[in-house]
Design a protein around this motif. Structure first.
Motif, short mmCIF file in Angstrom:
data_model
loop_
_atom_site.label_atom_id
_atom_site.label_comp_id
_atom_site.label_asym_id
_atom_site.label_seq_id
_atom_site.Cartn_x
_atom_site.Cartn_y
_atom_site.Cartn_z
N VAL A 236 3.22 -34.90 40.95
CA VAL A 236 3.07 -33.49 40.56
C VAL A 236 4.30 -32.70 41.03
O VAL A 236 4.56 -32.62 42.23
CB VAL A 236 1.79 -32.88 41.19
CG1 VAL A 236 1.62 -31.43 40.74
CG2 VAL A 236 0.56 -33.70 40.81
N GLY B 135 6.88 -25.95 42.45
CA GLY B 135 7.86 -24.95 42.85
C GLY B 135 7.41 -24.34 44.16
O GLY B 135 7.54 -24.95 45.21
N SER C 263 -2.65 -25.65 38.81
CA SER C 263 -1.83 -26.60 38.04
C SER C 263 -0.88 -27.42 38.90
O SER C 263 -0.32 -28.39 38.42
CB SER C 263 -1.08 -25.90 36.90
OG SER C 263 -0.03 -25.14 37.39
N PRO D 221 16.06 -26.16 39.68
CA PRO D 221 14.71 -25.66 39.40
C PRO D 221 14.06 -24.89 40.54
O PRO D 221 13.14 -24.11 40.30
CB PRO D 221 13.91 -26.94 39.12
CG PRO D 221 14.68 -28.03 39.81
CD PRO D 221 16.12 -27.63 39.73
N SER E 160 5.32 -10.67 38.34
CA SER E 160 5.21 -9.89 39.59
C SER E 160 5.49 -10.78 40.80
O SER E 160 5.76 -10.28 41.88
CB SER E 160 3.81 -9.31 39.75
OG SER E 160 3.40 -8.72 38.57
N GLY F 299 4.48 -29.29 33.77
CA GLY F 299 4.85 -30.52 34.49
C GLY F 299 4.17 -31.77 33.98
O GLY F 299 4.16 -32.80 34.65
N HIS G 54 -0.85 -6.17 31.01
CA HIS G 54 0.29 -5.97 30.12
C HIS G 54 -0.19 -5.61 28.71
O HIS G 54 -0.03 -6.38 27.75
CB HIS G 54 1.14 -7.23 30.09
CG HIS G 54 1.34 -7.87 31.45
ND1 HIS G 54 1.81 -7.17 32.53
CD2 HIS G 54 1.14 -9.12 31.90
CE1 HIS G 54 1.89 -7.97 33.58
NE2 HIS G 54 1.47 -9.16 33.22
N HIS H 202 -0.48 -17.32 32.41
CA HIS H 202 -0.76 -18.17 33.57
C HIS H 202 -0.91 -19.65 33.24
O HIS H 202 -0.78 -20.50 34.10
CB HIS H 202 -2.03 -17.69 34.29
CG HIS H 202 -1.85 -16.39 34.99
ND1 HIS H 202 -2.89 -15.66 35.50
CD2 HIS H 202 -0.73 -15.66 35.26
CE1 HIS H 202 -2.43 -14.55 36.06
NE2 HIS H 202 -1.12 -14.52 35.91
N ASN I 230 1.60 -35.09 36.48
CA ASN I 230 0.56 -34.07 36.65
C ASN I 230 -0.73 -34.43 35.88
O ASN I 230 -1.22 -33.63 35.05
CB ASN I 230 1.08 -32.69 36.21
CG ASN I 230 0.38 -31.56 36.97
OD1 ASN I 230 -0.47 -31.83 37.83
ND2 ASN I 230 0.70 -30.32 36.65
C1 LIG Z 1 0.97 -12.09 43.32
C2 LIG Z 1 1.21 -12.93 42.08
C3 LIG Z 1 1.63 -12.31 40.93
C4 LIG Z 1 1.86 -13.06 39.78
N1 LIG Z 1 2.30 -12.42 38.67
C5 LIG Z 1 2.57 -13.13 37.55
C6 LIG Z 1 3.05 -12.48 36.39
O1 LIG Z 1 3.26 -11.26 36.37
N2 LIG Z 1 3.32 -13.23 35.30
C7 LIG Z 1 3.12 -14.60 35.31
O2 LIG Z 1 3.40 -15.24 34.29
N3 LIG Z 1 2.63 -15.24 36.39
C8 LIG Z 1 2.36 -14.56 37.51
N4 LIG Z 1 1.87 -15.19 38.62
C9 LIG Z 1 1.62 -16.65 38.56
C10 LIG Z 1 2.79 -17.55 39.06
O3 LIG Z 1 3.64 -16.85 39.94
C11 LIG Z 1 3.58 -18.12 37.90
O4 LIG Z 1 2.76 -19.02 37.19
C12 LIG Z 1 4.88 -18.84 38.32
O5 LIG Z 1 5.62 -19.14 37.16
C13 LIG Z 1 4.66 -20.14 39.10
O6 LIG Z 1 5.90 -20.50 39.72
P1 LIG Z 1 5.93 -21.48 41.00
O7 LIG Z 1 7.35 -21.74 41.33
O8 LIG Z 1 5.10 -20.94 42.10
O9 LIG Z 1 5.28 -22.79 40.37
P2 LIG Z 1 4.09 -23.67 40.92
O10 LIG Z 1 2.89 -22.83 41.11
O11 LIG Z 1 4.57 -24.47 42.06
O12 LIG Z 1 3.85 -24.64 39.69
C14 LIG Z 1 3.33 -24.16 38.48
C15 LIG Z 1 3.36 -25.27 37.42
O13 LIG Z 1 4.71 -25.59 37.15
C16 LIG Z 1 4.94 -26.98 37.33
N5 LIG Z 1 6.32 -27.11 37.83
C17 LIG Z 1 6.91 -26.45 38.85
N6 LIG Z 1 8.19 -26.82 38.96
C18 LIG Z 1 8.42 -27.73 37.99
C19 LIG Z 1 9.56 -28.51 37.59
N7 LIG Z 1 10.73 -28.41 38.22
N8 LIG Z 1 9.43 -29.35 36.56
C20 LIG Z 1 8.26 -29.46 35.89
N9 LIG Z 1 7.15 -28.78 36.22
C21 LIG Z 1 7.24 -27.91 37.26
C22 LIG Z 1 3.88 -27.42 38.32
O14 LIG Z 1 3.60 -28.80 38.20
C23 LIG Z 1 2.71 -26.57 37.88
O15 LIG Z 1 2.10 -27.16 36.76
C24 LIG Z 1 1.62 -14.47 39.78
C25 LIG Z 1 1.20 -15.10 40.96
C26 LIG Z 1 0.98 -14.33 42.10
C27 LIG Z 1 0.55 -15.04 43.35
#
Ligand SMILES: Cc1cc2nc3c(=O)[nH]c(=O)nc-3n(C[C@H](O)[C@H](O)[C@H](O)COP(=O)(O)OP(=O)(O)OC[C@H]3O[C@@H](n4cnc5c(N)ncnc54)[C@H](O)[C@@H]3O)c2cc1C
Length: 460
Positions: A67, A70, A78, A110, A133, A200, A370, A415, A451
């Motif tokens: 899995v 990030g 996820s 990444p 956000s 992923g 939004h 999401h 994943n």
């Molecule tokens: C306070 C808060 C506000 C938020 N606001 C928004 C918003 O406004 N809009 C929005 O869209 N989301 C929002 N989110 C959700 C979240 O931040 C997003 O989904 C974000 O894109 C996830 O990024 P991450 O690096 O934390 O990924 P992770 O949570 O670590 O992973 C998310 C998914 O991406 C995959 N992944 C990660 N890196 C890779 C890689 N290099 N290659 C392949 N797959 C990968 C993982 O396997 C998983 O399936 C919010 C979350 C919080 C906590």
């Protein structure tokens, strides 16, 4: 449980310091923002593409779930390793490999944070449009894998619209490059857009070529308060067809307003809806432009209107929106936050329907988000220690999804599906389309190690 030989192979690729199996590390990487959790057997920290390829090849050889992760900020489970196996953290891959302002592109690793991209791009008057956000605590890889969006999707679209190309590793450990470095292209299947939003499950993203946009020089923020949903929605359609048109239109319902009223002065008791609107362009706004826009904002029933220009004043108006998530956490111990999306013409029906569902299921529903993209966060709040309240919230959730699909909408606007929305995939996607998605998964990942258990329902 991961075999000793597999672990040995991973440690020989990365060294013991970057291939961890100790309980503290495995616990820290067992959950994400969904609060679901399951411990991995190992957590690995690659620093370059060829290491990712070697890790994936090793996992494929021994059929070990892998899995990518990030920063775990996703809301759907996820990146929870539900079948154990290996977490591949990208947190040591945070370099900007190339920045070409002339070509409006940036090539990044990444694990770079969204905010770090914005900071580097802003030095040359550019920005990367995806604006979740969570920009300070989410990575480019995570944004791409979830097709993240944010308020400015109204004007700029989502992550999928701003990725030119990818360097990735498929489920066999093969490195491949897709996409381009040019503003347009017409060569073969568009694998870049396919990988965006694939959570992923098809490939691990090792590098991304991001499409940047010129930052606007003038910005205005409005806060408009209405006595009825109907008038707020009428104002949204008027301003979306207006010139200049907004880059962001955020909506808060009356329960959201009740939550923040004590912190945000100036919200009248009879207010039912609040809109936050952002306008931007490359020359100063003229008094006539502002006057016409403000007229469009008032189809009737406008209870209050504030305009802000400077950064501090704009931040003050946005506070109404930013205070909501912490306020929700204080209100109830249990929360289901869904990010459904409907065609703009059905927004009013969605808002009214979810309020009625909440009343019927005796569940507090707070709706905001939004609205300019038809994408609302429907929050179902309940007592997490009361089994009956939990059951009622579950019924309300099923009704919300059914309503959204009846209105021609989709289960998620930004999401993704992950684990939490998996049971509802078959409600939206027809069997043939699901079959094709399953075929694509098998093509990219023949052993099903990337994943597993996410996005596609079992058996697809
Ligand atoms: C306070 C808060 C506000 C938020 N606001 C928004 C918003 O406004 N809009 C929005 O869209 N989301 C929002 N989110 C959700 C979240 O931040 C997003 O989904 C974000 O894109 C996830 O990024 P991450 O690096 O934390 O990924 P992770 O949570 O670590 O992973 C998310 C998914 O991406 C995959 N992944 C990660 N890196 C890779 C890689 N290099 N290659 C392949 N797959 C990968 C993982 O396997 C998983 O399936 C919010 C979350 C919080 C906590």
């Amino acid at each position: 449980m991961i075999a000793r030989a597999t672990l040995g192979a991973l440690q020989s690729i990365l060294g013991e310091a970057r291939c961890r199996t100790d309980p503290a590390t495995c616990l820290a990487y067992s959950y994400d923002n969904s609060r679901l959790n399951h411990r991995p057997d190992a957590v690995v920290f690659p620093e370059e593409t060829l290491e990712i390829a070697a890790i994936v090849a090793c996992a494929a050889k021994d059929r070990i779930p892998l899995v990518a992760r990030g920063l775990g900020s996703n809301t759907t489970g996820s990146c929870v390793p539900i079948l154990g196996g290996v977490i591949l953290s990208t947190e040591r891959m945070r370099a900007i490999r190339e920045f070409s302002p002339e070509d409006r592109l940036m090539v990044v690793e990444p694990g770079l944070l969204n905010d770090e991209v914005q900071e580097a791009a802003s030095a040359k008057g550019l920005f990367w449009p995806p604006d979740p956000s969570s920009s300070s605590h989410s990575t480019v890889g995570g944004n791409i894998a979830t097709n993240a969006g944010g308020p400015r999707a109204v004007r700029y679209g989502t992550t999928r619209d701003h990725v030119l190309g990818l360097l990735a590793v498929d489920g066999r450990g093969r490195v491949f490059r897709c996409g381009v470095r040019t503003p347009k292209s017409a060569v073969g299947y568009d694998l870049t857009r396919l990988l965006v939003g694939s959570e992923g499950t098809l490939a691990v993203i090792a590098e991304a070529t991001l499409h940047l946009v010129a930052a606007p020089s003038a910005r205005l923020t409005y806060r408009a308060i209405y006595g009825s949903y109907a008038n707020a929605i009428r104002a949204i359609s008027a301003i979306l067809n207006h010139s200049p048109s907004p880059s962001a239109v955020e909506f808060l319902d009356e329960r959201a307003l009740a939550l923040i009223r004590s912190e945000i002065p100036g919200i009248p008791a009879q207010a039912q809806a609040l809109l936050l609107i952002e306008l931007e362009q490359n020359q100063p706004f003229t008094p006539t432009e502002m006057e016409h826009f403000e007229a469009a904002l008032d189809p009737g029933g406008l209870l209050g209107l504030e305009r802000a220009e400077g950064d501090d004043a704009r931040t003050r108006l946005w506070k109404a929106r930013k205070s909501l998530s912490p306020a929700l956490r204080r209100l109830a111990s249990g929360k289901i936050n869904e990010d459904v999306v409907v065609p703009l013409s059905r927004l009013a029906s969605l808002i009214e329907s979810v309020a009625a569902i909440g009343a019927r299921q005796e569940t507090t529903v707070v709706t905001f988000g939004h609205a300019g993209s038809g994408n609302l966060h429907v929050n179902l709040l309940f007592d997490a220690d009361d089994p009956e309240a939990i059951a009622r919230a579950g019924s309300a959730l099923r009704e919300v999804f059914a309503t959204v699909l009846d209105l021609g909408g989709a289960l998620s606007g930004e999401h993704g599906i992950g684990l939490s929305k998996l049971p509802f995939m078959t409600d939206q996607i027809d069997p043939v389309t699901l079959d094709l998605m399953g075929d694509l998964k098998r093509l990219f990942d023949p052993k099903g190690i990337l994943n597993p258990g996410k996005l596609l329902p079992p058996g697809v």
